[in-house]
Design an enzyme around this catalytic site. Structure first.
Site, short mmCIF file in Angstrom:
data_model
loop_
_atom_site.label_atom_id
_atom_site.label_comp_id
_atom_site.label_asym_id
_atom_site.label_seq_id
_atom_site.Cartn_x
_atom_site.Cartn_y
_atom_site.Cartn_z
N ASN A 203 -2.03 0.36 6.73
CA ASN A 203 -1.45 -0.86 7.30
C ASN A 203 -0.60 -1.66 6.31
O ASN A 203 -0.48 -2.87 6.43
CB ASN A 203 -2.55 -1.71 7.96
CG ASN A 203 -3.62 -2.14 6.99
OD1 ASN A 203 -3.50 -1.89 5.79
ND2 ASN A 203 -4.65 -2.81 7.49
N THR B 168 -5.18 -6.97 10.94
CA THR B 168 -5.52 -5.71 10.28
C THR B 168 -5.03 -4.51 11.09
O THR B 168 -4.44 -3.58 10.52
CB THR B 168 -7.06 -5.62 10.11
OG1 THR B 168 -7.51 -6.81 9.47
CG2 THR B 168 -7.46 -4.40 9.30
N ARG C 223 2.73 -6.10 9.37
CA ARG C 223 1.98 -5.00 9.97
C ARG C 223 2.55 -4.61 11.34
O ARG C 223 2.57 -3.43 11.69
CB ARG C 223 0.49 -5.35 10.03
CG ARG C 223 -0.16 -5.20 8.64
CD ARG C 223 -1.50 -5.85 8.55
NE ARG C 223 -2.25 -5.42 7.36
CZ ARG C 223 -3.40 -5.97 6.99
NH1 ARG C 223 -3.92 -6.97 7.68
NH2 ARG C 223 -4.03 -5.53 5.92
N ARG D 271 -1.62 -14.29 4.85
CA ARG D 271 -2.33 -13.60 5.94
C ARG D 271 -1.52 -13.67 7.24
O ARG D 271 -1.50 -12.72 8.02
CB ARG D 271 -3.73 -14.20 6.16
CG ARG D 271 -4.70 -14.10 4.98
CD ARG D 271 -5.21 -12.72 4.69
NE ARG D 271 -5.74 -12.00 5.81
CZ ARG D 271 -6.45 -10.86 5.72
NH1 ARG D 271 -6.76 -10.34 4.53
NH2 ARG D 271 -6.87 -10.23 6.78
N PHE E 190 -15.45 3.64 6.95
CA PHE E 190 -14.10 4.09 6.57
C PHE E 190 -13.86 4.02 5.06
O PHE E 190 -12.75 4.27 4.60
CB PHE E 190 -13.04 3.28 7.32
CG PHE E 190 -13.17 1.78 7.15
CD1 PHE E 190 -12.74 1.14 6.01
CD2 PHE E 190 -13.78 1.02 8.15
CE1 PHE E 190 -12.86 -0.23 5.85
CE2 PHE E 190 -13.91 -0.36 8.00
CZ PHE E 190 -13.46 -0.98 6.84
N LYS F 117 0.83 -1.22 0.00
CA LYS F 117 0.00 0.00 0.00
C LYS F 117 0.86 1.27 0.00
O LYS F 117 2.05 1.22 0.30
CB LYS F 117 -0.93 -0.04 1.21
CG LYS F 117 -1.93 -1.20 1.18
CD LYS F 117 -2.92 -1.10 2.34
CE LYS F 117 -3.92 -2.24 2.32
NZ LYS F 117 -4.92 -2.11 3.40
P1 DAT Z 1 -7.65 -6.79 5.90
O1 DAT Z 1 -6.91 -5.76 5.07
O2 DAT Z 1 -6.84 -7.28 7.06
O3 DAT Z 1 -8.21 -7.91 5.07
P2 DAT Z 1 -10.37 -5.73 6.04
O4 DAT Z 1 -10.65 -6.51 4.80
O5 DAT Z 1 -11.30 -5.89 7.19
O6 DAT Z 1 -8.89 -6.02 6.58
O7 DAT Z 1 -10.34 -4.17 5.71
C1 DAT Z 1 -9.77 -3.71 4.50
C2 DAT Z 1 -8.97 -2.46 4.79
O8 DAT Z 1 -9.84 -1.42 5.24
C3 DAT Z 1 -7.94 -2.60 5.92
O9 DAT Z 1 -6.73 -3.19 5.48
C4 DAT Z 1 -7.76 -1.19 6.34
C5 DAT Z 1 -9.16 -0.61 6.20
N1 DAT Z 1 -9.87 -0.69 7.50
C6 DAT Z 1 -10.41 -1.80 8.06
N2 DAT Z 1 -10.97 -1.52 9.26
C7 DAT Z 1 -10.76 -0.18 9.45
C8 DAT Z 1 -11.09 0.74 10.50
N3 DAT Z 1 -11.74 0.35 11.59
N4 DAT Z 1 -10.72 2.04 10.33
C9 DAT Z 1 -10.06 2.46 9.22
N5 DAT Z 1 -9.72 1.64 8.20
C10 DAT Z 1 -10.06 0.35 8.32
MG MG Z 2 -9.69 -7.91 3.62
#
Ligand code: DAT
Ligand code: MG
Length: 140
Positions: free
Chosen positions: A114, A93, A104, A87, A59, A11
């Site tokens: 992240n 996350t 991370r 993963r 978000f 990212k």
């Molecule tokens: P991951 O990237 O671990 O698969 P996810 O699919 O739940 O996590 O979310 C996608 C992305 O969205 C994550 O990498 C960062 C953002 N995100 C998730 N939860 C968030 C939050 N509570 N506040 C801000 N950004 C968030």
């Molecule tokens: Mg995801």
């Protein structure tokens, strides 16, 4: 366990801090082979399409702005159990919850910024790989 492919993306927070090589070393050290890779700068609309599964989350707008804020590195990783292994190497996350030594834990700045994306299941891996890559661009 079978050889699998998963989609990974480094990212903008990480490309801006010149961390592509350090992140790739963690993939390779874990036995994941980078079989396709390209650097792109997504538009906000492209980021929105990629993350459309999160469209209803509070978000979402912030996430799309961030993903379009700088270059990303899109990748295909291959290996035994690649989806789950990636993963594991990524960590949780929220970097505050991520295990020591994960990408991370070592590099992420916040839950939003992240450092890496990784597919979460075989169907999403397939969809996400074909969002970015044609078959000819993947060299196993
Ligand atoms: P991951 O990237 O671990 O698969 P996810 O699919 O739940 O996590 O979310 C996608 C992305 O969205 C994550 O990498 C960062 C953002 N995100 C998730 N939860 C968030 C939050 N509570 N506040 C801000 N950004 C968030
Ligand atoms: Mg995801």
């Amino acid at each position: 366990m079978a050889t699998e492919r998963t989609f990974s993306m480094i990212k903008p927070d990480a490309t801006k801090r010149n961390l592509t090589g350090k992140i790739n070393a963690k993939f390779e050290d874990a036995g994941l082979r980078i079989v396709a890779q390209k650097r792109l700068h997504l538009s906000k609309a492209q980021a929105g399409e990629f993350y459309k599964v999160h469209a209803e989350r509070p978000f979402y707008d912030e996430l799309c702005e961030f993903m379009a804020s700088g270059p990303v590195v899109a990748q295909v990783l291959e290996g035994e159990n690649a989806i789950a292994k990636n993963r594991e190497v990524m960590g949780a996350t929220n970097p505050a919850d991520a295990d020591e030594g994960t990408i991370r834990a070592d590099f992420a700045e916040s839950v939003g910024e992240n450092s890496v994306h990784g597919s979460d299941a075989p169907e999403t891996a397939k969809e996400e790989i074909s969002f970015f890559f044609s078959g000819l661009e993947i060299v196993g």
